[in-house]
Design a protein around this motif. Structure first.
Motif, PDB file in Angstrom:
ATOM      1  N   GLN A  56       0.881  -1.283   0.091  1.00  0.00           N
ATOM      2  CA  GLN A  56      -0.055  -0.318   0.097  1.00  0.00           C
ATOM      3  C   GLN A  56       0.953   1.169  -0.115  1.00  0.00           C
ATOM      4  N   THR A  57       2.073   1.386   0.855  1.00  0.00           N
ATOM      5  CA  THR A  57       2.835   2.455   0.624  1.00  0.00           C
ATOM      6  C   THR A  57       3.310   2.570  -0.602  1.00  0.00           C
ATOM      7  N   ILE A  58       3.695   1.653  -1.518  1.00  0.00           N
ATOM      8  CA  ILE A  58       4.097   1.829  -2.802  1.00  0.00           C
ATOM      9  C   ILE A  58       3.059   2.317  -3.645  1.00  0.00           C
ATOM     10  N   PHE A  68       7.169   2.719   9.259  1.00  0.00           N
ATOM     11  CA  PHE A  68       6.467   1.693   9.921  1.00  0.00           C
ATOM     12  C   PHE A  68       6.504   0.227   9.201  1.00  0.00           C
ATOM     13  N   SER A  69       6.911   0.275   7.820  1.00  0.00           N
ATOM     14  CA  SER A  69       7.277  -0.782   7.360  1.00  0.00           C
ATOM     15  C   SER A  69       8.750  -1.549   8.143  1.00  0.00           C
ATOM     16  N   VAL A  70       9.553  -0.243   8.195  1.00  0.00           N
ATOM     17  CA  VAL A  70      10.818  -0.893   8.978  1.00  0.00           C
ATOM     18  C   VAL A  70      10.479  -1.434  10.151  1.00  0.00           C
ATOM     19  N   GLY A  71       9.745  -0.802  10.947  1.00  0.00           N
ATOM     20  CA  GLY A  71       9.367  -1.554  12.157  1.00  0.00           C
ATOM     21  C   GLY A  71       8.868  -2.938  12.016  1.00  0.00           C
ATOM     22  N   LEU A  72       8.026  -3.088  11.332  1.00  0.00           N
ATOM     23  CA  LEU A  72       7.590  -4.479  10.839  1.00  0.00           C
ATOM     24  C   LEU A  72       8.552  -5.317  10.545  1.00  0.00           C
ATOM     25  N   ALA A  73       9.708  -5.187   9.653  1.00  0.00           N
ATOM     26  CA  ALA A  73      10.801  -5.677   9.448  1.00  0.00           C
ATOM     27  C   ALA A  73      11.649  -6.215  10.718  1.00  0.00           C
ATOM     28  N   PHE A  74      11.754  -5.282  11.642  1.00  0.00           N
ATOM     29  CA  PHE A  74      12.374  -5.441  12.820  1.00  0.00           C
ATOM     30  C   PHE A  74      11.863  -6.504  13.843  1.00  0.00           C
ATOM     31  N   GLU A  75      10.254  -6.527  13.698  1.00  0.00           N
ATOM     32  CA  GLU A  75       9.662  -7.286  14.468  1.00  0.00           C
ATOM     33  C   GLU A  75       9.872  -8.814  13.891  1.00  0.00           C
ATOM     34  N   HIS A 269      -5.027   2.333   5.800  1.00  0.00           N
ATOM     35  CA  HIS A 269      -3.674   2.812   5.639  1.00  0.00           C
ATOM     36  C   HIS A 269      -3.702   4.125   5.310  1.00  0.00           C
ATOM     37  N   PRO A 270      -2.749   4.891   5.980  1.00  0.00           N
ATOM     38  CA  PRO A 270      -2.540   6.239   5.946  1.00  0.00           C
ATOM     39  C   PRO A 270      -2.293   6.920   4.738  1.00  0.00           C
ATOM     40  N   GLY A 271      -1.544   6.196   3.912  1.00  0.00           N
ATOM     41  CA  GLY A 271      -1.356   6.636   2.489  1.00  0.00           C
ATOM     42  C   GLY A 271      -2.719   6.792   1.583  1.00  0.00           C
ATOM     43  N   ARG A 272      -3.649   5.827   1.979  1.00  0.00           N
ATOM     44  CA  ARG A 272      -4.914   5.846   1.136  1.00  0.00           C
ATOM     45  C   ARG A 272      -5.760   7.001   1.779  1.00  0.00           C
ATOM     46  N   CYS A 273      -5.496   7.206   3.050  1.00  0.00           N
ATOM     47  CA  CYS A 273      -6.446   8.068   3.744  1.00  0.00           C
ATOM     48  C   CYS A 273      -6.204   9.530   3.661  1.00  0.00           C
TER      49      CYS A 273
END
Length: 295
Positions: A56-58, A68-75, A269-273
């Motif tokens: 969705q970011t793309i 936010f995606s970086v945080g998910l990768a860290f998880e 998703h913030p990008g959509r909103c």
């Protein structure tokens, strides 16, 4: 868990003998042997969320939300290390440090995304509703999270070193407690600032049809805050406390709140909103203001 399973010096799993490798410590620092099923499920969950968020970011070109995606990768990395602890060697210090570093650091990036959302909302709806400027919010709260997280990771690493050397880790735990205390304070201030803004801008939120997103934003922020409060309570009890030595608390108050928060933003998703960039929201807001003046 019986007394003979939790010796005075820490927890030793009677069903999982210590391999006594060069990176192994005398006890299991987690306070229990981690659940392999939980670790694998968590890694799979965050991988799925990463795919959804990144897609969705793309799609919406919302590069400002990439932390936010970086945080998910860290998880994902953190829970993979946790699964190795559970399956291969729960006494291994390296697995513990990697698990702790990435799972503790991940919410910093998730929170950075949340701070950016508030900044975008302020730019979109108008700075007149906010007590602080968008730039100040980004810099102050992100810097606060970075400082608190560095302190936490340093404390956790020192706990591992002290346990490895069979020394008292109380001072290291106090360092960890200090970092968490500041983080709870910092996010608490952010919640107050965000809450004040949303209350003052409620009419503008309704006009822009952002009511549902504002509710999602509020809920996700509270969930991340709940996770931080849990970590503070766990550390305040000290090593071998009832919270630290029961994984159910970790599952319900560390994994579950973060998992729910990222799911909410996957649906809204913030990008959509909010648009592709913060700069774009500022331009749209200025255009709307100019149109009102012409009218």
């Amino acid at each position: 868990m019986s007394d003979n399973e939790r010796p005075s010096g820490g927890y030793i799993d009677p069903n999982f003998p210590n391999p006594n490798g060069k990176d192994d410590v005398p006890i299991i620092i987690y306070g229990y042997t981690p659940s392999f099923a939980l670790a694998v499920f968590a890694a799979a969950w965050f991988f799925l969320m990463l795919a959804i968020h990144l897609g969705q970011t793309i799609r919406y070109r919302s590069w400002w939300f990439i932390p936010f995606s970086v945080g998910l990768a860290f998880e994902i990395v953190g829970y993979i290390a946790r699964s190795l602890s559970a399956k291969k060697d729960p006494y291994n210090l390296n697995y513990f440090i990697i698990n702790y570093f990435f799972i503790v650091t991940a919410p910093v990036f998730l929170a950075a995304g949340i701070y950016t959302i508030l900044s975008a909302l302020i730019s979109w709806l108008g700075s007149k509703y906010s007590l602080l400027s968008p730039k100040f919010i980004l810099w102050f709260f992100i810097l606060s999270d970075v400082i608190s997280t560095i302190t936490q990771v340093a404390g956790a690493a020192l706990i591992g070193v002290q346990e490895s050397n069979r020394k008292d880790p109380t001072f290291a735990n106090d360092i960890l407690l200090g970092g968490l205390s500041y983080q709870v304070f910092s996010i608490g201030v952010f919640i107050a600032v965000a809450g004040s803004f949303l209350v003052r801008a409620r009419r503008a939120v309704q006009e822009r049809r952002l009511t549902a997103f504002a509710l999602v934003f509020s809920a996700a922020t509270i969930l991340v805050y709940l996770r931080t409060v849990f970590r503070l309570a766990e550390t305040a009890q000290g090593l071998n406390g009832s919270i630290q030595t029961n994984e159910i608390y970790f599952a319900c108050l560390e994994f579950a709140p973060v998992a729910a928060a990222v799911l909410l933003f996957a649906g809204w998703h913030p990008g959509r909103c909010l648009g592709s960039t913060v700069r774009e929201t500022e331009a749209l807001n200025d255009e709307a203001h100019n149109n009102r003046n012409k009218a």
